[in-house]
Design an enzyme around this catalytic site. Structure first.
Site, short mmCIF file in Angstrom:
data_model
loop_
_atom_site.label_atom_id
_atom_site.label_comp_id
_atom_site.label_asym_id
_atom_site.label_seq_id
_atom_site.Cartn_x
_atom_site.Cartn_y
_atom_site.Cartn_z
N ASP A 258 -15.81 -18.42 -15.95
CA ASP A 258 -15.72 -19.71 -15.28
C ASP A 258 -14.63 -19.77 -14.22
O ASP A 258 -14.52 -20.78 -13.51
CB ASP A 258 -15.47 -20.82 -16.31
N ASP B 63 -15.68 -14.09 -20.88
CA ASP B 63 -14.28 -14.48 -20.72
C ASP B 63 -13.95 -15.43 -21.87
O ASP B 63 -14.81 -16.18 -22.31
CB ASP B 63 -14.10 -15.16 -19.37
N ASP C 258 -12.72 -14.35 -12.71
CA ASP C 258 -13.94 -13.77 -13.27
C ASP C 258 -14.93 -13.34 -12.18
O ASP C 258 -15.89 -12.62 -12.48
CB ASP C 258 -14.65 -14.79 -14.18
#
Length: 656
Positions: free
Chosen positions: A551, A357, A555
């Site tokens: 995080d 990410d 996600d």
């Protein structure tokens, strides 16, 4: 115990999720059978050893008395071996509803068999060496567990609670609630997660993130439970319940990692009873073969059968994986990389692709000023001060970044600033109207300025113009900047032929600009949160074993879908809960280190398996050649087991 209470919340979240292609994540606690003999067997062992030494001196003159002492030596030094041999075999067989023998049964039968044929001295020596080696193995294997469990002793138990009248009172950490204030003296342990409301200090955060250098902390900074305060005295406002602190999560992950074995260790554990059963089935066949095929006497055939029992025992094989895996987990835990089980550490070496990410993982998650240009250099100090004092009256995230950038070069002055919706900030100084706005607000901008703005935008930066009476006099560019550790991690994984992908919801132009800076192989932009897990599924089909690093809450589905989900320690509780690995301090360089340790782990385990089986084959061959006796077989066999254990403990050492 306090640490158990702290971990309780997270234990409630243990869960399973299975992936395709045989990759299975098991987040439940597997209950492995362990033996903790305590002090009495060790005392009895030395009594048996003393009896053995006395018997050796009496052996030539008083054979019957010596044999009696050898027998007592077997009983005193090996009663726990026999208990585990017969007792555990019976209990495990009843539980499994099939014959489930263990290594101790082989050694017990070998000792009993030796005494049946009158070899009391060798029977005693067999038990003494096996039991002694067994204690040493337990100590060596336990070293890795102790390295991990030492973290539990760092869990804070008391706090200096500041009462309403300003006095302090010592209270259990578990009684603190959010909003309470606590005093942390110099050199004391920070009791729980919180925010400094007065005081300045430096704090050793190595228990949380593995960093050895203390961090400077002042009012407004976060502090974490279990860390050590430096020379300053600080007042901290509690921001988390004691069961929700970062360290409480670490304890839960550490406890979980010790009960979740690697795939190799699990296979060895399951194979052990079958292996022992095969040895027991072969024993009478070998004795009969010695009698009728090789022409040995009955006593020779029986003796060679006993040596075969010892030689073929899979002690070293059983110790090939678990100590090494625990050592690797312990090493990384001290560095701030927490694995929820040995399986995830072992599988990390097989990674073929890894997706990241962008925001908060590869970047800091907050915009920073990258360019501040004033076109007339002579006006630069004035413009900097003007912008600083206009932006400090705004609560926009970009304003915060600009104020932070200029705080050391600009002085505070009072201005009347108007926040015009859809335009930006405006202020009048000395009869001139100044603006800080997006480029579309200004007209008649020169080609040079427009080209510079386009160039910065192509780099993924957000550009703001500074204007005076509608004329652009400068510009500011901001960007969520990639962090240096992420750049290093990307370079490392690419060097290991692991394909790297950045997944972002940003526009393609911005995403590709950040991707170029980081050096990733692929950028997937304009991604909705629900699409991330689909991308991971596609990569699994294309590349094989795939990791996902993130995080945020959005996600979590992708972390679950990945073969190895990695959460950043500063991320959301949901991401941390569903991930298989947690990287504290958001330092992706630590993930590179974990990959190196994983490769070393698999190499060490393979070394151990090959070595242990080679020793077994060698002893069996020497036995059939008549070159091995019980004493030689026990010494070499148990020696090989200790070699395997010590080889696994090498993973406690820091080595790249």
């Amino acid at each position: 115990m306090e640490n158990q209470k702290n971990c309780q919340k997270y234990n409630e979240h243990s869960h399973d999720h299975t992936h395709e292609e045989g990759h299975e994540h098991n987040h439940t606690h597997e209950h492995t059978h362990e033996h903790n003999h305590g002090q009495s067997p060790v005392v009895l062992y030395f009594i048996g050893l003393a009896l053995f030494v006395v018997a050796l001196f009496l052996h030539s003159s008083f054979l019957i008395l010596a044999n009696g002492l050898f027998f007592l030596a077997v009983v005193f030094s090996g009663y726990h071996v026999m208990g585990e041999g017969f007792g555990d075999t019976y209990r495990d067989s009843v539980a499994a509803k099939k014959f489930v023998p263990n290594i101790h049964l082989l050694m017990t039968l070998a000792a009993v068999g030796a005494m049946v044929i009158g070899s009391f001295e060798e029977a005693a020596l067999l038990i003494l060496i096996f039991a002694g080696a067994h204690f040493l193995e337990e100590y060596a294997e336990g070293k890795s567990r102790r390295e991990i469990t030492n973290l539990l002793n760092m869990n804070p138990t008391e706090a200096q609670f500041i009462q309403a009248d300003g006095t302090t009172k010592t209270v259990p950490v578990s009684e603190l609630t959010i909003g309470d204030r606590v005093k942390v003296l110099n050199g004391a342990q920070v009791p729980t997660d919180g925010k400094i409301i007065s005081g300045t200090t430096a704090i050793d955060e190595s228990s949380i993130n593995g960093e050895s250098m203390p961090k400077e902390k002042t009012v407004g900074d976060e502090v974490y439970g279990s860390t050590i305060n430096g020379t300053g005295v600080i007042t901290v406002e509690v921001t988390k319940d004691s069961s929700d602190t970062v360290f409480a999560k670490i304890l839960q992950l550490v406890n979980q990692s010790q009960s979740n074995l690697s795939r190799t260790a699990t296979r060895i554990k399951r194979f052990e009873p079958r292996y022992v059963t095969i040895v027991l089935v072969l024993l009478p066949l070998i004795i009969l073969a010695g009698l009728f095929i090789l022409g040995w006497s009955w006593s020779d055939s029986f003796y060679r059968g006993l040596v075969f029992l010892i030689s073929a025992s899979p002690c070293a094989l059983a110790a090939s994986a678990v100590p090494a895996t625990l050592s690797g987990i312990s090493n990384l835990a001290k560095k701030g990389v927490l694995f929820k089980g040995g399986a995830f550490l072992a599988n990390l070496a097989d990674l073929k692709a890894i997706a990241f990410d962008k925001t908060g993982t590869l970047t800091g998650g907050k915009p920073k000023v990258t360019d501040f240009d004033v076109f007339d250099v002579a006006d630069e100090p004035f413009v900097q001060e003007l912008v600083y004092n206009m932006e400090r009256q705004s609560n926009h995230p970009l304003a915060t970044a600009i104020v932070t950038y200029l705080k050391d070069v600009a002085a505070v002055r009072e201005l009347t600033v108007e926040n015009v919706v859809g335009t930006g900030l405006e202020a009048t100084v000395d009869g001139k109207q100044y603006q800080i706005s997006k480029p579309s607000v200004f007209t008649g901008v020169s080609d040079a300025i427009h080209q510079k703005q386009q160039s910065l935008a192509n780099e993924g930066k957000t550009v703001i113009y500074i204007g005076c009476n509608q004329q652009v006099i400068g510009l500011i560019a901001l960007m969520d900047v990639p962090n240096e550790q992420a750049k290093q991690a990307i370079a490392y994984f690419r060097s290991q032929n692991v394909r790297t992908t950045m997944i972002t919801g940003d526009a393609k132009l911005t995403g590709e600009a950040v991707g170029r800076t980081l050096g990733v192989d692929e950028v997937v932009a304009n991604v909705l949160p629900e699409e991330k897990s689909t991308i991971i599924e596609q990569q699994k089909g294309t590349y094989g074993v795939v990791g996902m690093v993130g995080d945020g809450v959005n996600d979590a589905p992708a972390l679950v879908k990945a073969d190895i989900g990695v959460a950043m320690g500063d991320g959301t509780d949901v991401a941390i809960d569903v991930a298989d690995v947690v990287v504290m301090n958001n330092d992706l360089a630590k993930l590179s280190e974990a990959h190196r340790v994983s490769k070393r782990l698999n190499k060490v385990v393979m070394q151990n398996i090959v070595f242990s089986m080679a020793v077994v084959v060698m002893l069996i061959v020497l036995n059939f050649m008549g070159l091995a006796n019980i004493t030689f077989g026990v010494i070499v066999h148990e020696g090989s087991t200790l070699v395997v254990i010590v080889n696994g403990l090498r993973l406690l050492l820091n080595k790249n």
